[in-house]
Design a protein around this motif. Structure first.
Motif, PDB file in Angstrom:
ATOM      1  N   TYR A  51       0.831  -1.200   0.000  1.00  0.00           N
ATOM      2  CA  TYR A  51       0.000   0.000   0.000  1.00  0.00           C
ATOM      3  C   TYR A  51       0.869   1.255   0.000  1.00  0.00           C
ATOM      4  O   TYR A  51       0.615   2.204  -0.738  1.00  0.00           O
ATOM      5  N   ALA A  55       0.564   3.777  -3.035  1.00  0.00           N
ATOM      6  CA  ALA A  55      -0.068   5.047  -2.656  1.00  0.00           C
ATOM      7  C   ALA A  55       0.982   6.146  -2.477  1.00  0.00           C
ATOM      8  O   ALA A  55       0.646   7.257  -2.100  1.00  0.00           O
ATOM      9  N   LYS A  57       3.405   6.547  -0.240  1.00  0.00           N
ATOM     10  CA  LYS A  57       3.504   7.011   1.138  1.00  0.00           C
ATOM     11  C   LYS A  57       4.943   7.009   1.641  1.00  0.00           C
ATOM     12  O   LYS A  57       5.204   7.430   2.754  1.00  0.00           O
TER      13      LYS A  57
END
Length: 137
Positions: A51, A55, A57
């Motif tokens: 993720y 994404a 991050k």
């Protein structure tokens, strides 16, 4: 009269709330959550790694956002460098265009030389045939 609480937690999906909470605390919180996920149950840690990768991050913060925006707009934010870059790109395009024109003229000259050579050889062959024809007669 009621007063609004100092911190209003977003309502709705608990995963979105957790994401907002981690985003507010920065990249370190995401990494800590990922490590905790690996310790508790490795698929959770792996899911967080995936993720965080998809994404984007891994690089939270203002500098990353400004770099992303400058990449999308094509500018760096430094006007002097952007002007220099635009001028240099224009010069390189001019040089490329001039070089391509030179190559085209070179190809045309080579083609003309080959065609002239072919015509000369053809003329010589026809002269030889005429000479052979008059000598045989």
């Amino acid at each position: 009269m009621q007063t609004a609480p100092a911190f209003a937690a977003p309502r709705g999906n608990p995963l979105r709330r957790a994401e907002a909470w981690l985003d507010a605390r920065g990249k370190g919180a995401w990494i800590a959550a990922m490590i905790a996920g690996f310790i508790l149950f490795w698929p959770i840690g792996l899911a967080l790694v995936l993720y965080m990768t998809f994404a984007n991050k891994w690089s939270l913060g203002r500098s990353h956002k400004s770099r992303s925006m400058s990449r999308m707009t094509g500018g760096t934010g430094n006007t002097a460098f952007d002007a220099y870059k635009a001028d240099m790109l224009r010069r390189l395009e001019d040089e490329q265009r001039a070089f391509e024109e030179f190559l085209e003229r070179l190809r045309e000259a080579k083609d003309k030389a080959e065609f002239d050579q072919f015509m000369d050889e053809r003329e010589r062959k026809s002269e030889r045939k005429e000479d052979d024809g008059t000598a045989a007669a």
